[in-house]
Motif scaffolding. Structure first.
Motif, PDB file in Angstrom:
ATOM      1  N   GLY A 241       0.796  -1.216   0.000  1.00  0.00           N
ATOM      2  CA  GLY A 241       0.000   0.000   0.000  1.00  0.00           C
ATOM      3  C   GLY A 241       0.826   1.261   0.000  1.00  0.00           C
ATOM      4  O   GLY A 241       0.275   2.364   0.088  1.00  0.00           O
ATOM      5  N   THR A 242       2.183   1.124  -0.088  1.00  0.00           N
ATOM      6  CA  THR A 242       3.070   2.283  -0.186  1.00  0.00           C
ATOM      7  C   THR A 242       3.860   2.192  -1.485  1.00  0.00           C
ATOM      8  O   THR A 242       4.012   1.109  -2.065  1.00  0.00           O
ATOM      9  N   PRO A 243       4.408   3.315  -1.979  1.00  0.00           N
ATOM     10  CA  PRO A 243       5.140   3.312  -3.250  1.00  0.00           C
ATOM     11  C   PRO A 243       6.370   2.403  -3.279  1.00  0.00           C
ATOM     12  O   PRO A 243       6.805   2.000  -4.354  1.00  0.00           O
ATOM     13  N   LEU A 244       6.936   2.108  -2.113  1.00  0.00           N
ATOM     14  CA  LEU A 244       8.149   1.292  -2.074  1.00  0.00           C
ATOM     15  C   LEU A 244       7.866  -0.156  -1.694  1.00  0.00           C
ATOM     16  O   LEU A 244       8.760  -0.880  -1.253  1.00  0.00           O
ATOM     17  N   ALA A 245       6.646  -0.595  -1.902  1.00  0.00           N
ATOM     18  CA  ALA A 245       6.239  -1.937  -1.472  1.00  0.00           C
ATOM     19  C   ALA A 245       7.028  -3.050  -2.167  1.00  0.00           C
ATOM     20  O   ALA A 245       7.123  -4.162  -1.641  1.00  0.00           O
ATOM     21  N   LYS A 246       7.606  -2.781  -3.342  1.00  0.00           N
ATOM     22  CA  LYS A 246       8.324  -3.818  -4.086  1.00  0.00           C
ATOM     23  C   LYS A 246       9.838  -3.752  -3.903  1.00  0.00           C
ATOM     24  O   LYS A 246      10.576  -4.503  -4.547  1.00  0.00           O
ATOM     25  N   GLU A 247      10.305  -2.881  -3.016  1.00  0.00           N
ATOM     26  CA  GLU A 247      11.747  -2.710  -2.821  1.00  0.00           C
ATOM     27  C   GLU A 247      12.303  -3.745  -1.831  1.00  0.00           C
ATOM     28  O   GLU A 247      12.682  -3.415  -0.704  1.00  0.00           O
ATOM     29  N   TRP A 248      12.369  -4.985  -2.268  1.00  0.00           N
ATOM     30  CA  TRP A 248      12.960  -6.043  -1.446  1.00  0.00           C
ATOM     31  C   TRP A 248      14.364  -6.323  -1.984  1.00  0.00           C
ATOM     32  O   TRP A 248      14.591  -7.286  -2.696  1.00  0.00           O
TER      33      TRP A 248
END
Length: 354
Positions: A241-248
């Motif tokens: 739900g945040t813009p950086l949700a895919k930054e793993w």
């Protein structure tokens, strides 16, 4: 290894590495990682021995923030499923803080969402600070309320606050890519205001937001220039739900390199492992204590942390000691940090530090 030994020697003399040396730390191979940690431990031991300082977060106002920081679950427009509530009463905050103190925390961090406090908010938090100090005179109180205006830091200091936290988060060059509603310089100015008022400055960073090695080195040297007494190193929790949700993009090894680099750049600062340590360092959390001398005990603002009992056991198992001595935790049923408070008039029970 010659580089690592040279960096440790320079750090113990409080001489900073060069930018190239700091970048070289971040580029260390996995084969040399333990040698890097050992060199960092020499610096950590020189300034802090084997002590680990415990800190405890009290989320006194959650969600409903007008700022658009891309990493934050409380940002405007966030779809993250987090608790949203207005100010805890001073009595609720004191009760919550007491649980952390009973578990061994030496510092209580009062955190409120929002761009920054109004003068009325500062008065409200000042009352809370005074009451915590009355109940726990030997415990440090750190406030984290966002951007400060002239005179607000002075009021917090007069109320008994010991420190103020406001993180730089990332480099000046990339700050606009994670937030558009305030600037990097706004953050620097708030840290300077806290210092000028006599509050101990606390400022750190968030790693894992897609930044480059150069960005990490830039923010580490910017922190050295600000000279905070304590530096939290947070590892991004990519909330859905945040813009950086895919930054793993973090690994335990990467986290250790970042901690080592910051230790060499800011050798005498209290280096605190912040949010995200459980999910990114995982089984290497104890190894990170050879670089950092401070952790948050238990839960964070909007995410659950490792059980407090497990934190204390990890510290003991790694051969470190809790600063100030460990408090009895059995009366909290093995989970002294899972703090729940009943919101006034809400009719439901909510986690203050969920």
């Amino acid at each position: 290894m010659d580089l690592f030994d040279a960096l440790a020697d320079k750090a113990m003399a409080e001489e900073p590495p060069t930018r190239d040396e700091a970048l070289a730390v971040l580029a260390t191979s996995d084969d040399d990682l333990l040698d890097l940690v050992a060199a960092g431990f020499r610096v950590r031991r020189h300034f802090f021995g084997r002590r680990v300082k415990l800190n405890f977060l009290v989320n006194i106002k959650s969600g409903l923030c007008p700022e658009d920081c891309g990493y934050c679950s409380q940002r405007v427009g966030s779809k993250a499923e987090v608790l949203k509530y207005t100010w805890l009463s001073p009595e609720e905050a004191v009760s919550t803080a007491g649980v952390g103190v009973a578990a061994g925390a030496r510092r209580v961090c009062l955190v409120a969402s929002g761009r920054g406090p109004t003068d009325r908010d500062v008065d409200r938090v000042s009352t809370t600070i005074s009451k915590i100090k009355d109940s726990h005179p030997d415990v440090e109180v750190c406030a984290c309320l966002g951007l400060l205006t002239d005179g607000q830091a002075d009021k917090l200091c007069q109320a008994g606050a010991d420190a103020y936290n406001h993180n730089l988060n990332t480099s000046d060059a990339t700050y606009a890519s994670i937030c558009s509603t305030h600037t990097y310089n706004d953050r620097v100015q708030t840290v300077e205001r806290a210092k000028h008022a006599g509050l101990s400055p606390c400022s750190g960073l968030i790693a894992g937001m897609g930044e480059s090695d150069e960005d990490l080195v830039d923010v580490a040297f910017a922190l050295r220039e600000l000279s905070p007494d304590s530096i939290p190193v947070n590892f991004l929790i990519p909330f859905q739900g945040t813009p950086l949700a895919k930054e793993w993009n973090l690994t335990p090894q990467r986290c250790l390199r970042i901690l080592a680099m910051v230790r060499f750049v800011c050798p005498s600062a209290e280096l605190r492992i912040g949010g995200g340590r459980e999910i990114h360092l995982r089984s290497m959390q104890a190894l990170a204590l050879h670089l950092a001398n401070s952790i948050f005990l238990g839960d964070y603002l909007t995410s659950e942390g490792q059980a407090g009992r497990d934190d204390l056991q990890m510290i003991r198992d790694a051969g470190f000691v809790v600063e100030g001595g460990e408090a009895e935790t059995s009366q909290h049923d093995g989970r002294p940090d899972l703090v729940r408070v009943r919101r006034r008039g809400a009719g439901t029970t909510e986690a203050a530090n969920a």
